[in-house]
Design an enzyme around this catalytic site. Sequence first.
Site, PDB file in Angstrom:
ATOM      1  N   GLU A 143      98.029  50.871  49.454  1.00  0.00           N
ATOM      2  CA  GLU A 143      97.694  51.681  48.279  1.00  0.00           C
ATOM      3  C   GLU A 143      96.193  51.780  48.019  1.00  0.00           C
ATOM      4  O   GLU A 143      95.777  52.469  47.099  1.00  0.00           O
ATOM      5  CB  GLU A 143      98.362  51.135  47.001  1.00  0.00           C
ATOM      6  CG  GLU A 143      99.856  51.020  47.051  1.00  0.00           C
ATOM      7  CD  GLU A 143     100.455  50.441  45.767  1.00  0.00           C
ATOM      8  OE1 GLU A 143      99.688  50.211  44.795  1.00  0.00           O
ATOM      9  OE2 GLU A 143     101.669  50.224  45.735  1.00  0.00           O
ATOM     10  N   GLY A 144      95.362  51.081  48.781  1.00  0.00           N
ATOM     11  CA  GLY A 144      93.944  50.991  48.469  1.00  0.00           C
ATOM     12  C   GLY A 144      93.639  49.839  47.529  1.00  0.00           C
ATOM     13  O   GLY A 144      92.529  49.746  46.985  1.00  0.00           O
TER      14      GLY A 144
END
Length: 365
Positions: free
Chosen positions: A316-317
Amino acid sequence: MFSISRTDKRIASQLQEKIDTKTKPLGALGQLEAVALKVGLIQQSLTPELKKPHMLVFAGDHGIVSEGVSPYPQEVTPQMVLNFLGGGAAINVFCRQHGIDLEVVNAGVAADLPEHPKLFDACVARSTASYLNAAAMTDDEVKLALQRGADQVTRVAAGGSNVIGFGEMGIGNTSSAALLMHHLTGIPLAECVGRGTGLDEKGVLKKLAILQQASANYIESNGGHPDHNPLRILARFGGFEIAMICGAMLKAAELKMLVLVDGFIATSALLVAHALFPEVLDYTVFTHQSDESGHRKMLSYLKVQPLLKLDLRLGEGSGVAVAYPLVVSSVAFLNEMASFADAGVSGEELVSGADDAGNESSDAS
């Protein structure tokens, strides 16, 4: 499609002198000093600024999921996209906490998605094909994905951002990342394959067997020889979200933005970008080492050091958002910390006492 040059090192000695003459022992701020130097070189400035930090999360589905490489079905990908849009995912929490603008890009989700001001439709196709016996993407699809990833960064940069990170969502994408890693680095596939979204030992062995067969089928289709062309490797095993992140990273480097690199999946995209343009590393800061087993070897292959190791394996970062305050601190000390001359402190005496200061710190901890 891209034109990337090395950062101009002529300002490096001035930046290093500014870092070294702050009121601290030489090197005492560790990796923060390396980040400050890198940001200054990217911006060609002794007083760099971080403007409008941005996170793009690319989502796409993978046909290989039908072969049983993941314990989760493809339906989880669009469900998580809706969670991102609703603000309920970990990446939303961390981006809100640190003032990072978050947007989601549909790279190739196998579902209908609603219109939303934070969702950008760049869909190439509704999922890649299974790469067990054929290519995940056509050559044209790879080129289109690279361009659409680049277009997203062009849009973000036009809005004034000069620092960007990339996240991903796609059930099955650790399998793609493992195969990209294996074929781009030569590291044995067994050392590239991990638990992904939570496989047990039996599941990992099944996943490895499927990926070994996919790799063998690819080599056989290539006349029994490995293919070292990074775009063909990407087409065979990649995902639309991975290809878009690759194009986005290259465009960000071309535009001289600071690129913050997340964990295993994002680094697999960076491996492709690096194989095409090694200069891209001049623009990257690696934010954390994922708990996915192959990531440490990816980083070792690239000869880079991450800022954090928190055993994250979420994607997701998340690693970018959690580590971003360290990047802010790096720029802040460069711009705001007093020099020996400013503070009237004897730099020579302080530096000569660096060992003593380090020992005291160790004892205190």
